[in-house]
Motif scaffolding. Structure first.
Motif, mmCIF file in Angstrom:
data_model
loop_
_atom_site.group_PDB
_atom_site.id
_atom_site.type_symbol
_atom_site.label_atom_id
_atom_site.label_comp_id
_atom_site.label_asym_id
_atom_site.label_seq_id
_atom_site.Cartn_x
_atom_site.Cartn_y
_atom_site.Cartn_z
ATOM 1 N N GLY A 30 0.825 -1.214 0.000
ATOM 2 C CA GLY A 30 0.000 0.000 0.000
ATOM 3 C C GLY A 30 0.851 1.253 0.000
ATOM 4 N N ILE A 31 1.896 1.249 0.812
ATOM 5 C CA ILE A 31 2.819 2.388 0.847
ATOM 6 C C ILE A 31 3.516 2.545 -0.500
ATOM 7 N N ALA A 32 3.884 1.426 -1.115
ATOM 8 C CA ALA A 32 4.523 1.487 -2.438
ATOM 9 C C ALA A 32 3.570 2.082 -3.473
ATOM 10 N N ALA A 33 2.280 1.727 -3.379
ATOM 11 C CA ALA A 33 1.300 2.282 -4.323
ATOM 12 C C ALA A 33 1.163 3.793 -4.130
ATOM 13 N N ILE A 34 1.142 4.243 -2.893
ATOM 14 C CA ILE A 34 1.052 5.682 -2.627
ATOM 15 C C ILE A 34 2.299 6.395 -3.141
ATOM 16 N N THR A 35 3.451 5.779 -2.926
ATOM 17 C CA THR A 35 4.711 6.369 -3.399
ATOM 18 C C THR A 35 4.732 6.442 -4.924
ATOM 19 N N ALA A 36 4.233 5.400 -5.585
ATOM 20 C CA ALA A 36 4.179 5.418 -7.052
ATOM 21 C C ALA A 36 3.195 6.480 -7.543
ATOM 22 N N TYR A 37 2.110 6.675 -6.819
ATOM 23 C CA TYR A 37 1.138 7.707 -7.172
ATOM 24 C C TYR A 37 1.784 9.090 -7.137
ATOM 25 N N ARG A 38 2.746 9.265 -6.248
ATOM 26 C CA ARG A 38 3.471 10.537 -6.143
ATOM 27 C C ARG A 38 4.603 10.638 -7.157
ATOM 28 N N ARG A 40 7.213 8.734 -7.634
ATOM 29 C CA ARG A 40 8.550 8.369 -7.150
ATOM 30 C C ARG A 40 8.696 6.870 -7.379
ATOM 31 N N PHE A 41 8.818 6.501 -8.658
ATOM 32 C CA PHE A 41 8.746 5.106 -9.062
ATOM 33 C C PHE A 41 9.910 4.273 -8.555
ATOM 34 N N LEU A 42 11.085 4.843 -8.511
ATOM 35 C CA LEU A 42 12.249 4.100 -8.033
ATOM 36 C C LEU A 42 12.072 3.730 -6.561
ATOM 37 N N ALA A 43 11.658 4.676 -5.760
ATOM 38 C CA ALA A 43 11.429 4.406 -4.338
ATOM 39 C C ALA A 43 10.259 3.440 -4.159
ATOM 40 N N ALA A 44 9.216 3.579 -4.975
ATOM 41 C CA ALA A 44 8.053 2.693 -4.871
ATOM 42 C C ALA A 44 8.441 1.258 -5.196
ATOM 43 N N THR A 45 9.286 1.080 -6.179
ATOM 44 C CA THR A 45 9.730 -0.272 -6.536
ATOM 45 C C THR A 45 10.550 -0.882 -5.413
ATOM 46 N N ARG A 46 11.389 -0.080 -4.801
ATOM 47 C CA ARG A 46 12.197 -0.580 -3.694
ATOM 48 C C ARG A 46 11.320 -0.950 -2.491
ATOM 49 N N ILE A 47 10.323 -0.142 -2.198
ATOM 50 C CA ILE A 47 9.406 -0.442 -1.098
ATOM 51 C C ILE A 47 8.632 -1.715 -1.390
ATOM 52 N N ALA A 48 8.200 -1.888 -2.636
ATOM 53 C CA ALA A 48 7.482 -3.104 -3.012
ATOM 54 C C ALA A 48 8.375 -4.327 -2.840
ATOM 55 N N ALA A 49 9.646 -4.191 -3.168
ATOM 56 C CA ALA A 49 10.569 -5.317 -2.993
ATOM 57 C C ALA A 49 10.695 -5.690 -1.520
ATOM 58 N N TYR A 50 10.831 -4.678 -0.659
ATOM 59 C CA TYR A 50 10.887 -4.958 0.781
ATOM 60 C C TYR A 50 9.585 -5.599 1.268
ATOM 61 N N ALA A 51 8.470 -5.148 0.731
ATOM 62 C CA ALA A 51 7.180 -5.667 1.176
ATOM 63 C C ALA A 51 6.980 -7.122 0.768
ATOM 64 N N LEU A 52 7.576 -7.546 -0.312
ATOM 65 C CA LEU A 52 7.405 -8.924 -0.764
ATOM 66 C C LEU A 52 8.241 -9.923 0.034
ATOM 67 N N VAL A 53 9.257 -9.458 0.737
ATOM 68 C CA VAL A 53 10.142 -10.372 1.468
ATOM 69 C C VAL A 53 9.405 -11.167 2.549
ATOM 70 N N PRO A 54 8.593 -10.567 3.433
ATOM 71 C CA PRO A 54 7.922 -11.386 4.452
ATOM 72 C C PRO A 54 7.006 -12.452 3.866
ATOM 73 N N VAL A 55 6.256 -12.101 2.821
ATOM 74 C CA VAL A 55 5.376 -13.092 2.199
ATOM 75 C C VAL A 55 6.203 -14.204 1.565
ATOM 76 N N GLY A 56 7.299 -13.819 0.944
ATOM 77 C CA GLY A 56 8.178 -14.834 0.353
ATOM 78 C C GLY A 56 8.740 -15.775 1.399
ATOM 79 N N LEU A 57 9.124 -15.232 2.544
ATOM 80 C CA LEU A 57 9.651 -16.079 3.613
ATOM 81 C C LEU A 57 8.581 -17.005 4.174
ATOM 82 N N VAL A 58 7.350 -16.507 4.302
ATOM 83 C CA VAL A 58 6.254 -17.366 4.768
ATOM 84 C C VAL A 58 5.979 -18.457 3.736
ATOM 85 N N MET A 59 5.977 -18.047 2.472
ATOM 86 C CA MET A 59 5.676 -19.019 1.420
ATOM 87 C C MET A 59 6.764 -20.085 1.299
#
Length: 158
Positions: A30-38, A40-59
């Protein structure tokens, strides 16, 4: 049947961990989507990458690595998610490095245009230091320049 038994407390702990990791990932996306809306695509992509790590570890089933990982399609899908996260990290770093030099030059050019091409840092191409005054080159006295040269030549016996 012994290998399939799981104590109830352990299952509840795992479910709680999965819920927390999923919530953290959802919030991060959600934060990445808000950042992309502003825009700031580079920062949004980095935030999305961080956000995917916990789900990846659970999976991947990192908690129960030895028991279930080898034959679990969900675990391999988790590795795929972690791979996507890593790829996003590397892509943003490459873009940042490539854009880093060009962005600095662009910023410098923009500042120069704002000043109108003139300012205290305006230097002639052949000059080694900024020219004093209003852009006119300073004229040195020829006698001083030649006296220094004559002293050097006399010192060497020429």
């Amino acid at each position: 049947m012994e290998g399939t038994y799981r104590p109830r407390a352990r299952l509840e702990d795992r479910m709680l961990a999965e819920t927390i990791c999923s919530a953290v990932s959802a919030a991060g996306l959600g934060i990445a989507a808000i950042t992309a809306y502003r825009r700031r695509f580079l920062a949004a992509t980095r935030i999305a990458a961080y956000a995917l790590v916990p789900v990846g570890l659970v999976m991947t089933g990192a908690v129960e690595w030895l028991a279930e990982t080898a034959f679990s399609p969900l675990a391999w899908a988790g590795f795929g998610v972690l791979g996507v996260a890593w790829l996003l990290f590397m892509t943003t770093r490459a873009v940042e490095r490539r854009r880093g030099g060009a962005a600095r030059v662009e910023r410098g050019g923009r500042k120069e245009r704002e000043r109108g091409g003139q300012g205290p840092q305006a230097v002639e191409p052949a000059a080694s230091a900024p020219s004093p005054g209003s852009g006119r080159p300073a004229t040195a006295k020829p006698a001083e320049d030649f006296s220094d040269i004559e002293a050097i030549l006399k010192k060497h016996g020429i």
